[in-house]
Write a protein that holds these residues in place. Sequence first.
Motif, PDB file in Angstrom:
ATOM      1  N   PHE A   1       0.884  -1.180   0.000  1.00 36.29           N
ATOM      2  CA  PHE A   1       0.000   0.000   0.000  1.00 36.29           C
ATOM      3  C   PHE A   1       0.917   1.225   0.000  1.00 36.29           C
ATOM      4  CE2 PHE A   1      -2.098  -3.481   2.124  1.00 36.29           C
ATOM      5  CZ  PHE A   1      -3.452  -3.414   1.776  1.00 36.29           C
ATOM      6  N   CYS A   2       1.543   1.516  -1.109  1.00 32.56           N
ATOM      7  CA  CYS A   2       2.697   2.425  -1.086  1.00 32.56           C
ATOM      8  C   CYS A   2       2.338   3.867  -0.761  1.00 32.56           C
ATOM      9  CB  CYS A   2       3.478   2.336  -2.386  1.00 32.56           C
ATOM     10  SG  CYS A   2       2.686   3.071  -3.833  1.00 32.56           S
ATOM     11  N   GLY A   3       1.145   4.339  -1.159  1.00 35.87           N
ATOM     12  CA  GLY A   3       0.776   5.714  -0.829  1.00 35.87           C
ATOM     13  C   GLY A   3       1.835   6.707  -1.262  1.00 35.87           C
ATOM     14  N   GLY A   4       2.349   7.480  -0.304  1.00 34.68           N
ATOM     15  CA  GLY A   4       3.372   8.474  -0.614  1.00 34.68           C
ATOM     16  C   GLY A   4       4.749   7.918  -0.872  1.00 34.68           C
ATOM     17  N   ALA A   5       4.930   6.606  -0.704  1.00 35.45           N
ATOM     18  CA  ALA A   5       6.183   5.895  -1.039  1.00 35.45           C
ATOM     19  C   ALA A   5       7.337   6.242  -0.111  1.00 35.45           C
ATOM     20  CB  ALA A   5       6.578   6.155  -2.497  1.00 35.45           C
ATOM     21  N   ASN A   6       7.051   6.794   1.056  1.00 38.41           N
ATOM     22  CA  ASN A   6       8.131   7.157   1.977  1.00 38.41           C
ATOM     23  C   ASN A   6       8.914   5.954   2.485  1.00 38.41           C
ATOM     24  OD1 ASN A   6       8.364  10.092   2.606  1.00 38.41           O
ATOM     25  ND2 ASN A   6       6.179   9.879   3.006  1.00 38.41           N
ATOM     26  N   VAL A   7       8.241   4.826   2.652  1.00 40.54           N
ATOM     27  CA  VAL A   7       8.921   3.660   3.206  1.00 40.54           C
ATOM     28  C   VAL A   7       9.792   2.995   2.141  1.00 40.54           C
ATOM     29  CG1 VAL A   7       8.637   1.405   4.291  1.00 40.54           C
ATOM     30  CG2 VAL A   7       7.123   3.290   4.921  1.00 40.54           C
ATOM     31  N   GLY A   8       9.185   2.612   1.026  1.00 37.33           N
ATOM     32  CA  GLY A   8       9.920   1.889  -0.008  1.00 37.33           C
ATOM     33  C   GLY A   8      11.093   2.637  -0.589  1.00 37.33           C
ATOM     34  N   ILE A   9      10.985   3.961  -0.668  1.00 35.39           N
ATOM     35  CA  ILE A   9      12.058   4.743  -1.281  1.00 35.39           C
ATOM     36  C   ILE A   9      13.303   4.767  -0.396  1.00 35.39           C
ATOM     37  CG2 ILE A   9      11.536   7.026  -0.328  1.00 35.39           C
ATOM     38  CD1 ILE A   9      12.336   6.180  -4.022  1.00 35.39           C
ATOM     39  N   ASN A  10      13.147   4.402   0.875  1.00 37.21           N
ATOM     40  CA  ASN A  10      14.272   4.422   1.818  1.00 37.21           C
ATOM     41  C   ASN A  10      14.822   3.046   2.167  1.00 37.21           C
ATOM     42  OD1 ASN A  10      14.779   7.319   2.862  1.00 37.21           O
ATOM     43  ND2 ASN A  10      12.547   7.153   2.910  1.00 37.21           N
ATOM     44  N   VAL A  11      14.202   1.994   1.661  1.00 39.91           N
ATOM     45  CA  VAL A  11      14.618   0.640   2.008  1.00 39.91           C
ATOM     46  C   VAL A  11      15.818   0.210   1.170  1.00 39.91           C
ATOM     47  CG1 VAL A  11      13.938  -1.791   1.864  1.00 39.91           C
ATOM     48  CG2 VAL A  11      12.368  -0.117   2.822  1.00 39.91           C
ATOM     49  N   LYS A  12      16.746  -0.493   1.809  1.00 42.66           N
ATOM     50  CA  LYS A  12      17.889  -1.058   1.105  1.00 42.66           C
ATOM     51  C   LYS A  12      17.539  -2.478   0.671  1.00 42.66           C
ATOM     52  CE  LYS A  12      21.416   1.633   3.537  1.00 42.66           C
ATOM     53  NZ  LYS A  12      22.629   1.592   4.398  1.00 42.66           N
ATOM     54  N   SER A  13      17.412  -2.686  -0.624  1.00 45.52           N
ATOM     55  CA  SER A  13      17.081  -4.000  -1.166  1.00 45.52           C
ATOM     56  C   SER A  13      17.526  -4.055  -2.616  1.00 45.52           C
ATOM     57  CB  SER A  13      15.571  -4.259  -1.074  1.00 45.52           C
ATOM     58  OG  SER A  13      14.854  -3.302  -1.824  1.00 45.52           O
ATOM     59  N   GLU A  14      17.542  -5.243  -3.174  1.00 43.41           N
ATOM     60  CA  GLU A  14      17.931  -5.387  -4.576  1.00 43.41           C
ATOM     61  C   GLU A  14      16.863  -4.833  -5.515  1.00 43.41           C
ATOM     62  OE1 GLU A  14      19.130  -9.357  -5.553  1.00 43.41           O
ATOM     63  OE2 GLU A  14      20.228  -9.628  -3.675  1.00 43.41           O
ATOM     64  N   LYS A  15      15.601  -4.883  -5.085  1.00 49.85           N
ATOM     65  CA  LYS A  15      14.494  -4.402  -5.900  1.00 49.85           C
ATOM     66  C   LYS A  15      13.377  -3.935  -4.992  1.00 49.85           C
ATOM     67  CE  LYS A  15      11.202  -5.922  -9.485  1.00 49.85           C
ATOM     68  NZ  LYS A  15      10.782  -7.062 -10.354  1.00 49.85           N
ATOM     69  N   VAL A  16      12.673  -2.878  -5.410  1.00 47.35           N
ATOM     70  CA  VAL A  16      11.521  -2.382  -4.667  1.00 47.35           C
ATOM     71  C   VAL A  16      10.303  -2.402  -5.585  1.00 47.35           C
ATOM     72  CG1 VAL A  16      10.477  -0.449  -3.439  1.00 47.35           C
ATOM     73  CG2 VAL A  16      12.927  -0.906  -3.192  1.00 47.35           C
ATOM     74  N   VAL A  17       9.214  -2.961  -5.085  1.00 48.20           N
ATOM     75  CA  VAL A  17       7.946  -2.956  -5.813  1.00 48.20           C
ATOM     76  C   VAL A  17       6.977  -2.055  -5.058  1.00 48.20           C
ATOM     77  CG1 VAL A  17       6.007  -4.306  -6.673  1.00 48.20           C
ATOM     78  CG2 VAL A  17       8.314  -5.293  -6.676  1.00 48.20           C
ATOM     79  N   PHE A  18       6.577  -0.960  -5.694  1.00 46.32           N
ATOM     80  CA  PHE A  18       5.579  -0.065  -5.131  1.00 46.32           C
ATOM     81  C   PHE A  18       4.220  -0.439  -5.715  1.00 46.32           C
ATOM     82  CE2 PHE A  18       9.439   2.553  -4.919  1.00 46.32           C
ATOM     83  CZ  PHE A  18       9.377   3.028  -3.615  1.00 46.32           C
ATOM     84  N   ASN A  19       3.282  -0.772  -4.859  1.00 47.11           N
ATOM     85  CA  ASN A  19       1.946  -1.131  -5.325  1.00 47.11           C
ATOM     86  C   ASN A  19       0.902  -0.254  -4.639  1.00 47.11           C
ATOM     87  OD1 ASN A  19       0.040  -3.219  -6.678  1.00 47.11           O
ATOM     88  ND2 ASN A  19      -0.692  -3.108  -4.568  1.00 47.11           N
ATOM     89  N   ASP A  20      -0.100   0.168  -5.405  1.00 50.32           N
ATOM     90  CA  ASP A  20      -1.233   0.893  -4.847  1.00 50.32           C
ATOM     91  C   ASP A  20      -2.407   0.720  -5.796  1.00 50.32           C
ATOM     92  OD1 ASP A  20      -1.376   3.266  -2.517  1.00 50.32           O
ATOM     93  OD2 ASP A  20      -2.967   3.371  -4.021  1.00 50.32           O
ATOM     94  N   ASN A  21      -3.614   0.676  -5.250  1.00 51.04           N
ATOM     95  CA  ASN A  21      -4.774   0.504  -6.122  1.00 51.04           C
ATOM     96  C   ASN A  21      -5.253   1.819  -6.727  1.00 51.04           C
ATOM     97  OD1 ASN A  21      -5.964   1.672  -3.830  1.00 51.04           O
ATOM     98  ND2 ASN A  21      -7.857   0.503  -4.053  1.00 51.04           N
ATOM     99  N   LEU A  22      -4.648   2.941  -6.328  1.00 45.51           N
ATOM    100  CA  LEU A  22      -4.996   4.240  -6.905  1.00 45.51           C
ATOM    101  C   LEU A  22      -4.204   4.414  -8.204  1.00 45.51           C
ATOM    102  CD1 LEU A  22      -6.504   6.880  -6.728  1.00 45.51           C
ATOM    103  CD2 LEU A  22      -4.749   7.740  -5.171  1.00 45.51           C
ATOM    104  N   SER A  23      -4.836   4.117  -9.302  1.00 45.75           N
ATOM    105  CA  SER A  23      -4.150   4.047 -10.596  1.00 45.75           C
ATOM    106  C   SER A  23      -3.509   5.376 -10.991  1.00 45.75           C
ATOM    107  CB  SER A  23      -5.129   3.608 -11.692  1.00 45.75           C
ATOM    108  OG  SER A  23      -6.235   4.489 -11.775  1.00 45.75           O
TER     109      SER A  23
END
Length: 307
Positions: free
Chosen positions: A43-65
């Motif tokens: 539920f990425c919303g504003g993407a504050n969490v995923g944009i700061n995570v250290k990982s090989e790949k980040v998938v941002f998902n949200d149902n708000l197209s």
Amino acid sequence: MIKTAQKNPYLCSPMNYIGGKYKLLPQIMPLFPENIRVFVDLFCGGANVGINVKSEKVVFNDNLSYLIDLYRAFQMLPKSEILLHIEKRIEDLALSMTNEQGYLTLRNIYNSERNPLDLFVLTAYSFNHQIRFNNSHLFNNPFGRDRSSFNSRMKNNLIAFLDRLNSENVYFSCKNFESFDLSDFSTEDFIYCDPPYLITTGTYNDGKRGFEGWNKSEEIKLLDLLNTIDKKGLRFALSNVLVHKGKTNEILIEWIQQHNYNVFHLNKNYSNSNYHTLDRDKNSSDEVLITNYKPQTNQLTLDLCDI
């Protein structure tokens, strides 16, 4: 209770999303596992969490197209083109904190042409920077008079956000959480969920945004999905609230106790770095991070007996 840091070292999204986790990142991020292959922000919303995570790949998902369309535009278009479009819209329509007519003109243009970058400009000048649609999927958030604008802080956040998008392995997805395919994920991957909170109210869960709202049925479906994720040996973390303004999320509490998941109580009083006993009055809110793994941290885990 987890202590907050005095200064937030994390990148802040340019999307001032209601319920965004930027101010809680110093408490949440140390609780995430290390060595993440794929991080899923379901539920990425504003993407504050995923944009700061250290990982090989980040998938941002949200149902708000329309939000995902904007993020994809951020990812695909040159930074100079994005900034030029924003600045030109502001200049051509004389957008400001007092020019409501210019804002309404842009709102009509966006609802007609659906340029994702216009959605960003709209949020910069909309009331509380919110994204809101009616049942016909027309953007209908009112003007943020004397409050909202594309200021220097938002511009700097946008530039840093764009730079991070272009330096990381990022993928955007637009699906309901139930239809998101987790079949190919492994034990090296990590699923983070920050859904609308059942016992709070806001434009993101009031069912009046032209998209599916949040209710007890949705809450139970998500918790069932997390149980399935756990049975597959995948790691997850869930942000939520147990208590809010006199309301208690009994469904969530029962689910935690039944499955013996870990609960980390967060300090919602962001400016206070010391733990003080949470007053259980009508205005209190107990925001938590729930995990199915033991974080490698010296942070303190509390049980549910103090609810």
